[in-house]
Design an enzyme around this catalytic site. Structure first.
Site, PDB file in Angstrom:
ATOM      1  N   LYS A 173      -7.917  15.458  -5.205  1.00  0.00           N
ATOM      2  CA  LYS A 173      -7.974  14.000  -5.007  1.00  0.00           C
ATOM      3  C   LYS A 173      -9.241  13.704  -4.217  1.00  0.00           C
ATOM      4  O   LYS A 173      -9.691  14.530  -3.426  1.00  0.00           O
ATOM      5  CB  LYS A 173      -6.758  13.507  -4.211  1.00  0.00           C
ATOM      6  CG  LYS A 173      -6.436  12.044  -4.437  1.00  0.00           C
ATOM      7  CD  LYS A 173      -5.621  11.866  -5.706  1.00  0.00           C
ATOM      8  CE  LYS A 173      -5.186  10.453  -5.928  1.00  0.00           C
ATOM      9  NZ  LYS A 173      -4.201  10.377  -7.045  1.00  0.00           N
TER      10      LYS A 173
HETATM   11  P1  NAD Z   1      -4.840  -0.276  -9.063  1.00  0.00           P
HETATM   12  O1  NAD Z   1      -6.003  -0.367  -8.155  1.00  0.00           O
HETATM   13  O2  NAD Z   1      -5.019  -0.538 -10.509  1.00  0.00           O
HETATM   14  O3  NAD Z   1      -3.667  -1.267  -8.546  1.00  0.00           O
HETATM   15  C1  NAD Z   1      -3.211  -1.232  -7.233  1.00  0.00           C
HETATM   16  C2  NAD Z   1      -2.304  -2.439  -7.023  1.00  0.00           C
HETATM   17  O4  NAD Z   1      -1.753  -2.392  -5.700  1.00  0.00           O
HETATM   18  C3  NAD Z   1      -3.027  -3.776  -7.126  1.00  0.00           C
HETATM   19  O5  NAD Z   1      -2.237  -4.709  -7.818  1.00  0.00           O
HETATM   20  C4  NAD Z   1      -3.198  -4.200  -5.672  1.00  0.00           C
HETATM   21  O6  NAD Z   1      -3.301  -5.593  -5.509  1.00  0.00           O
HETATM   22  C5  NAD Z   1      -1.913  -3.669  -5.087  1.00  0.00           C
HETATM   23  N1  NAD Z   1      -1.975  -3.540  -3.632  1.00  0.00           N
HETATM   24  C6  NAD Z   1      -2.975  -3.024  -2.867  1.00  0.00           C
HETATM   25  N2  NAD Z   1      -2.675  -3.153  -1.570  1.00  0.00           N
HETATM   26  C7  NAD Z   1      -1.460  -3.758  -1.499  1.00  0.00           C
HETATM   27  C8  NAD Z   1      -0.617  -4.165  -0.433  1.00  0.00           C
HETATM   28  N3  NAD Z   1      -0.973  -3.991   0.850  1.00  0.00           N
HETATM   29  N4  NAD Z   1       0.560  -4.742  -0.741  1.00  0.00           N
HETATM   30  C9  NAD Z   1       0.929  -4.963  -2.022  1.00  0.00           C
HETATM   31  N5  NAD Z   1       0.163  -4.590  -3.073  1.00  0.00           N
HETATM   32  C10 NAD Z   1      -1.014  -4.009  -2.811  1.00  0.00           C
HETATM   33  O7  NAD Z   1      -4.203   1.162  -8.806  1.00  0.00           O
HETATM   34  P2  NAD Z   1      -3.246   2.025  -9.755  1.00  0.00           P
HETATM   35  O8  NAD Z   1      -4.082   2.959 -10.493  1.00  0.00           O
HETATM   36  O9  NAD Z   1      -2.322   1.122 -10.464  1.00  0.00           O
HETATM   37  O10 NAD Z   1      -2.454   2.882  -8.666  1.00  0.00           O
HETATM   38  C11 NAD Z   1      -1.292   2.391  -8.001  1.00  0.00           C
HETATM   39  C12 NAD Z   1      -0.506   3.556  -7.436  1.00  0.00           C
HETATM   40  O11 NAD Z   1      -0.147   4.442  -8.502  1.00  0.00           O
HETATM   41  C13 NAD Z   1      -1.229   4.440  -6.425  1.00  0.00           C
HETATM   42  O12 NAD Z   1      -0.294   4.971  -5.506  1.00  0.00           O
HETATM   43  C14 NAD Z   1      -1.786   5.571  -7.280  1.00  0.00           C
HETATM   44  O13 NAD Z   1      -2.060   6.737  -6.548  1.00  0.00           O
HETATM   45  C15 NAD Z   1      -0.617   5.760  -8.227  1.00  0.00           C
HETATM   46  N6  NAD Z   1      -0.928   6.440  -9.487  1.00  0.00           N
HETATM   47  C16 NAD Z   1      -1.881   5.956 -10.321  1.00  0.00           C
HETATM   48  C17 NAD Z   1      -2.119   6.612 -11.534  1.00  0.00           C
HETATM   49  C18 NAD Z   1      -3.104   6.090 -12.550  1.00  0.00           C
HETATM   50  O14 NAD Z   1      -3.153   6.631 -13.659  1.00  0.00           O
HETATM   51  N7  NAD Z   1      -3.864   5.054 -12.271  1.00  0.00           N
HETATM   52  C19 NAD Z   1      -1.417   7.780 -11.842  1.00  0.00           C
HETATM   53  C20 NAD Z   1      -0.432   8.241 -10.959  1.00  0.00           C
HETATM   54  C21 NAD Z   1      -0.202   7.548  -9.784  1.00  0.00           C
END
Ligand code: NAD
Length: 442
Positions: free
Chosen positions: A128
């Site tokens: 990561k």
């Molecule tokens: P992203 O940047 O596309 O979206 C993140 C979302 O979280 C946004 O809507 C943002 O507004 C919201 N957010 C940020 N701070 C916040 C807060 N304080 N309160 C409420 N909402 C808040 O990111 P993503 O890729 O969708 O990732 C989201 C989660 O999923 C993370 O934990 C990431 O590690 C995990 N994840 C992502 C993937 C992937 O393929 N993108 C895979 C596995 C896990």
């Protein structure tokens, strides 16, 4: 990544910070993951030297690099790449751009990637990385320069057969296109076309795979479908709430709505919204793409974070950040299932309350592993210079997710442990076999 600056008038007074963490000491995310490791190791009686090795990342890389901003000012950025384990294959894991990025959080997230890949039987290890800054405060050209200098600074510390980044919070397919191009034109210049697999989550035209954009949300939905089948729960006509409407949250919302689940409350960094009639997740996704957040979305009532967590629904999908569900949020939740789209959204106190209240929990290591699974399909396609159809990607993912769900569920039942510990234990069992076969060098 999809959010931009939010007009303060829309954010209003609603706080997006977990109240139970306000003024509290820094959340020790890595320590939490180490504790889960210890608990799962005890269940399978893992040889202690293997637990010891896996309790820390193999490499922790920190770089500082200068970037010229649009104003002409030079800013120095701090970037990280944590490489937890490569015993099963190249390090693999996302790049996070967020002002809250810390070394310890990335150590936690990198370890979780090791468990996820082992659980899903993908030949990758865990990694990561990220940069500690808010990507929504810089221009697109600045963002491109930050990304290119970061990849250049990492240099030979990443590679298509060594360490393969992907999108995470604050990064997306565009970020990956810049990252690939930079790597190709610097480190990998001698074999440009064969290094496309340096990153996954690329745009399809630049070597990405069909189905990667929705893959994590799709995987969450496969797990929820299996859970519903197991419990005899009818998803048609059910309700959900989703925290975080970026990649994972929005695709989970869109795909669950196709199964008849209505999205009644949603939140992101800008605040929280409620609509008892149900949001149209497609339209909301398009809106967020255009506006950068859910703020100002029509026909919805602004609610507080507390009201959001207390909203009655069948399923809650946290898909934002870690440490969002502490004991207060868990006590307020009025749902049957929490499906962790995000990594580490429940802290241990919150998880304990959920368990005591009989609320089911689908753990992150299982529920959101669809992303890395389809990233693996992308990497294989890049190696073979192939482009699989969406049907092929979808079919493979569905089989992989449902098999993993059944294995974790079965293990949890037979060992009378929680689903999270079962997922860790299965992953550790697979890692242990390889450690025992290869032994320790020299
Ligand atoms: P992203 O940047 O596309 O979206 C993140 C979302 O979280 C946004 O809507 C943002 O507004 C919201 N957010 C940020 N701070 C916040 C807060 N304080 N309160 C409420 N909402 C808040 O990111 P993503 O890729 O969708 O990732 C989201 C989660 O999923 C993370 O934990 C990431 O590690 C995990 N994840 C992502 C993937 C992937 O393929 N993108 C895979 C596995 C896990």
């Amino acid at each position: 990544m999809s959010q931009s600056k939010i007009p303060s008038s829309i954010v209003g007074a609603a706080s997006v910070v977990p109240p139970s963490t306000q003024g509290a000491p820094k959340y020790e995310f890595f320590k939490v993951i180490q504790d889960y490791l210890d608990r799962a190791a005890a269940v399978i009686k893992l040889d202690d030297y293997i637990r010891l090795i896996l309790s820390q990342p193999k490499n922790e890389i920190i770089v500082h690099f200068p970037v010229r901003m649009d104003s002409g000012e030079i800013r120095l950025f701090k970037g990280y790449r944590i490489q937890h384990s490569n015993i099963l294959g190249p390090f693999k894991g996302g790049l996070r751009y967020h002002e809250g990025v810390t070394l310890d959080d990335l150590k936690a997230l990198a370890s979780m990637m090791t468990w996820k890949c082992a659980l899903m039987q993908i030949p990758f290890g865990g990694g990561k990385g990220g940069i500690k800054f808010n990507p929504h405060t810089v221009s697109k050209t600045e963002l491109q320069r930050v990304t290119r200098r970061f990849v250049h600074s990492l240099g030979g510390n990443i590679g298509p057969d060594y360490d393969i980044p992907a999108p995470d919070v604050g990064t997306n397919s565009q970020t990956m296109a810049w990252a690939m191009d930079t790597y190709m034109n610097t480190v990998g210049h001698f074999s440009k076309q064969s290094v496309k697999g340096i990153v996954t989550g690329k745009p399809v035209a630049s070597g990405g795979t069909l189905g990667r954009d929705k893959a994590t949300g799709q995987g969450v939905v496969h797990c929820i479908t299996e859970w519903a089948r197991e419990k005899g729960f009818d998803l048609e006509g059910a309700t959900m709430t989703v925290q975080g409407f970026g990649n994972v949250g929005s695709f989970t919302g869109v795909l669950l709505s196709k199964l008849g689940v209505s999205l009644v409350a949603v939140g992101d960094h800008s605040g929280y919204l409620y609509n008892p009639e149900g949001f149209n997740p497609h339209k909301l996704q398009d809106y967020v793409q255009e506006k950068g957040s859910i703020a100002g979305y029509p026909n919805a009532r602004i609610i507080s974070r507390e009201e959001f967590f207390a909203t009655k629904a069948d399923i809650f999908v946290p898909a934002a950040l870690e440490n969002q569900i502490g004991k207060d949020e868990a006590a307020a939740l009025n749902v049957k299932l929490v499906a962790e789209g995000a990594n580490g959204p429940c802290n241990p106190e919150g998880e304990r309350v959920l368990i005591d209240r009989g609320i089911d929990l689908l753990p992150d290591v299982l529920a959101n592993s669809g992303g890395v699974t389809v990233s693996y399909y992308e990497w294989v396609q890049n190696k073979r210079s192939e482009q699989w159809s969406l049907e092929e990607v979808d079919d493979r993912l569905e089989r992989a997710m449902k098999e993993a769900y059944r294995e974790v569920s079965q293990f949890a039942r037979s060992h009378r442990c929680e689903m999270r510990i079962a997922a860790y234990a299965l992953a550790l069992t697979r890692l242990e076999i390889v450690y025992k076969q290869r032994e320790i060098f020299p």
